[in-house]
Design a protein around this motif. Sequence first.
Motif, PDB file in Angstrom:
ATOM      1  N   GLN A  82      -1.137   6.291  -4.913  1.00  0.00           N
ATOM      2  CA  GLN A  82      -1.530   5.630  -3.676  1.00  0.00           C
ATOM      3  C   GLN A  82      -0.967   4.220  -3.573  1.00  0.00           C
ATOM      4  N   ALA A  83      -1.063   3.710  -2.351  1.00  0.00           N
ATOM      5  CA  ALA A  83      -0.468   2.419  -2.077  1.00  0.00           C
ATOM      6  C   ALA A  83      -1.100   1.298  -2.879  1.00  0.00           C
ATOM      7  N   THR A  90       6.629   1.287  -2.000  1.00  0.00           N
ATOM      8  CA  THR A  90       5.755   2.232  -1.301  1.00  0.00           C
ATOM      9  C   THR A  90       6.550   2.982  -0.245  1.00  0.00           C
ATOM     10  N   ASP A 135       2.324   6.306   1.865  1.00  0.00           N
ATOM     11  CA  ASP A 135       1.200   5.558   1.306  1.00  0.00           C
ATOM     12  C   ASP A 135       0.435   4.851   2.414  1.00  0.00           C
TER      13      ASP A 135
END
Lengths: 321, 364, 528
Positions: free
Chosen positions: C10-11, C50, C227
């Motif tokens: 995830q971001a 990202t 993301d």
Amino acid sequence: MSFDTIVSILDSTIRLGTPLLLACLAGLFSERSGIFDIGLEGKMLVAAFFSAAVAYVTGNAWLGLLAGIASSMVFAFIHGLASITFRGNQLISGVAINMLASGITVLIGQHWFHLGGITPALSGGARFQDVALPFAQALKGVPYLGLVYDQLISGHSVLVYVGFLCVPATWWVLFKTRFGLRLRAVGENPAAVDTAGVSVVALRYSAIAIAGILCGIAGTYLSCSLAAGFGREMTAGRGYIALAALIFAKWRPWYALGATMLFGLLDAVSNRYQTIDIGMLHIPNQFMSAVPFILTVVILAGFVGKAIPPRAGGEPYVKER
Amino acid sequence: MDRLPTWADAILVPVLSIVIAFAISAIVILGIGENPINAMGIMISGGLGSTYGWGYTLYYATNFMFTGLAVAVAFHATLFNIGGDGQAQLGGLGVAMAALYIPWPNWWLALFGASAAAALFGAAWAAIPAWLQAKRGSHIVITTIMFNFIGSALLNYLLVNVFRPVGSMDPATANFPKATTLPNLSSILGLVGIPFSNQTPANVTFLIALLACLLVWLLIWHTRFGFALRAFGKSEPAARYAGISPVKITMYAMLISGALAGLMSINNVMGESGRLVLNSSEGAGFIGIAVALMGRSHPLGILLASILFGFLYQGGAELAMWTTIPPQLILVIQALVILFTGALDNMVRMPVEAVFHRLGKRRG
Amino acid sequence: MATAETSGRQATAAPTASGSAPAIELRGISKAFGPVQANKDISLAVKRGTIHGIIGENGAGKSTLMSILYGFYKADEGEILVGGQPTPIHDSQAAIRAGIGMVFQHFKLVHNFTVLENIVLGAEDGALLGPSLSKARKLLKSLAEEYELNVDPDQTIENLSVGHQQRVEILKALYRQADILILDEPTGVLTPAEADHLFRILANLKREGKTIILITHKLREIMEITDTVSVMRRGQMTATVKTSETSPEQLAELMVGRKVLLRVEKKPATPGKTVLEVENLKVVDRFGVERLKGVSLNVKAGEIVGIAGVAGNGQSELLEVLGGFTAATGHLRMNGRELDVSGRHSDGQTRRHDGISHVPEDRQHLGLIMDFAAWENVAFGYHNDPAYQRNGFLMDNAALVRETAAKMQRFDVRPPDPKLAAKNFSGGNQQKLVLAREIERNPDLLLIGQPTRGVDIGAIEFIHQQIVRLRDAGKAILLVSVELDEIMSLADRIAVMFDGRIMGERLPEETDERELGLLMAGMKGKAA
């Protein structure tokens, strides 16, 4: 037909083929960059005039060459302005350039020399002299090879050698250098060049400038080497034959050499013989002069190998959204 | 960028282009040491100052109307026919053969027959490039250029070896029979009581050219074919969607174009010289390009542009007679007109558009 | 299809800790084209390492924004920061220097150059080509291994598949040492397998610390790989959210601005006799590629058959064959009568005679002549109709103008000026003009492709109503659309096309988007 005759026909083939070769390579640079150039004829014609005029006045053929190149480049620049900067129709621009050249040369010629549009005859240093290659004299006696070396290879104007050297040079520039890669790319897909951060406009202007230089040399050769002075319409369709040769050569430098020498040979033969008799067949020399054009139409028709021009040819580049 | 109003597009931009072309021509005249205003005066008095001058002006204009219409019809299908000159010369061959080999009882039947032959030969010379474009995709500009050269080689051969009368040194046909002589403009205008010089080559063909303008206008804007022609010219994919055959349109457009170019030779070959000579078209095919561009491919524009160029040719000839300016001045003017109305159109158009844009903003 | 790898990362986890500045940041970017505000005060920061999605409808301003980032346009206002530094980007060269690489929707490759030549073009090391090419060859090898970006360096572009060509575009950017990679609608031209491969490549790039901006209008892709995601609508950035904290429904709502239920009011269909029958239709294009691989289909009077599918799976060719301007083999019957499909005895004209009207997918290039006036466009295709002629050979232009004025009234075309050129109408009004022409011919069969592409919301409703009205008048309608919503709401029967074939037929009330999506991806049945 004797060996002497063959050598002498081939010798004039080289003389007559050289301006075609130079103009054809000029067209090659221009069209490979995506700019159609039917103004080869006009550029050669102005160069022929200004080179002869300056050579006559200064008595120096080299200054004539500079003037020829400069005038041809001015015309090339007009073509660039119309077809690159203002995104106009390249064919129409070419037609205009040819007309402008045939008008302006006579107009200025008459104003300067009062001879009805021609220049006075050139002589001495105002004309490019034939260059004797080393040992030409010494080898003259050697049977066959001596004659070939002396007559065919040696004894041409320096511009002929320049023309022939331009063939490998063009090949090298086109396929072995950064400039060549970009030039070929801009004629196929200018968007690819543009997005790669290279200026389409600058590339095309440089191609057109090179075309101007080569046409300048070709025109100078006509008036200061092949002939001794400028005559009205002295290009006599050579620019169009060069264009035909370019298509015939499929826009490739070595093929261009072959095509222009073939067309030079046709010219040489039809100059020498009024008609050619092959058995029962009488070929009039008018037919010979039409052969380059007929061959080109056949090639264009795609019956014998298709000639595919650069994909972006003729279309001005507009950035898409 | 905002679009220009129709009048600016159709009149203002071309007029500006021509003004620029003429301004540069004036500079050229200055450059060769002559006075452009003086030169203009000589041209006007020589080209328009007498019925003699008008006669020549209209004679030349007749040629240019035909070649201009020829270029325009092809332009509407976005085909650039540079081969008008070759087609006109072949048309001349048709005229010569019709006039020499058929014993015509009177001029109007001869005119009818010669026109048919001229159109047929001109169309035939356009047919091969047209077919190659339509079926093989060969670039029509290049093929028509090639056909100009092939055509002039062919005529050279025929005039030297076939049609030249025995004993003549001139590469030309024999003179046409008396019965084929076309009435000149002076005798036609005489019928309605208008005095007109009978020393000029202007002849009945001028009226045919006017008729051709009218017919081409009807053809392009008022017939199914014209509709299909313009649709194809604007968008080939859309034309295919609509069931308009690109092959047919290309063929017909070029055949009509070639026929119009060929028709020119009833004026110069039959009306003027009365025999076919070498290079009979004298570049009129190329002037057709200038005329069509200047006239925006509209017959009315072409009519006006033809008269202007006819005047330039006649005026230029007078100029050469009275000054040291050679007649090639006209080539320069012609080239500049083609350059500015054709290739450099955007150079004139963009500033005009900018002005209109600013005006529009101020008003809005 | 989603890889565990991408959805797991995830971001929040920034892979490289080299400074906290965003890889790229936009501040207050605005751009207008004349009266049209394409971008309005857009601000955005994308974190290094990202994948950031930008989603929005056609015409929302995504492409303009990216063109500004790549130096194609100059923003009227605002600034761009790269790695925290204000960086003016006035041309592509500046973008490349700033480490931005762009993969355009339409590739910018030279078709007859080799892969190597394309990669080196514009980024050569010196005046001579040799050293650059051998350097590129070496680099290519390592990139191929690192990122699954393998292509044959000596192959010419025209001999490569679309997926491979796209890899060349990515390699071009990497060769220029791009840290930020922008991809504009990258999957539009890819098969599902190619798209999966692309996503793996993007995941690899992200792992190596590259920043990726993905522009798309496909929600599925956004959910699968990004993301963070920004939504654009009418030139503005309406929201930026973490992908893990949003849902497709929420994104869709943000994109359109209000909850739109693309439900068209219509009664159940009452299909009559079969009007159109197609059997084993095959099309081979001029490059020898088979575009239709045996399509069979029928449409009955009074029903709308919708063809769903990803663009480029043969729908266009099917319409072209039925419309009479692409040659095929196989059978085509109208009302039981055999029609020619070879193109030798048929064209757009004969099709119109046979009762087939066609609203083409691309109205600007096929359906209309943009320079023609509205009245000429209303005659277009029917210009041979004897009703439009007088005196045998002249067209009755005046009557056409009158007729067009009436049609414009009925179809609510604005402005209702028959003499105005087509190019001066908005997209929706252009489409209404085409519809007026085709529907008012009262055809037995209406072919209609992408009826509402580039059309404003108000016009969409009107166009849908007209289609349903024609169906209710007992006509057969074949509808092609890439918008699944449109197919679901309009069609009485749905056929899904994939790779030149019909994958299956479904009734709208018995299927859902998931099942249709699988069929569109070439997967049969309800499995998976």
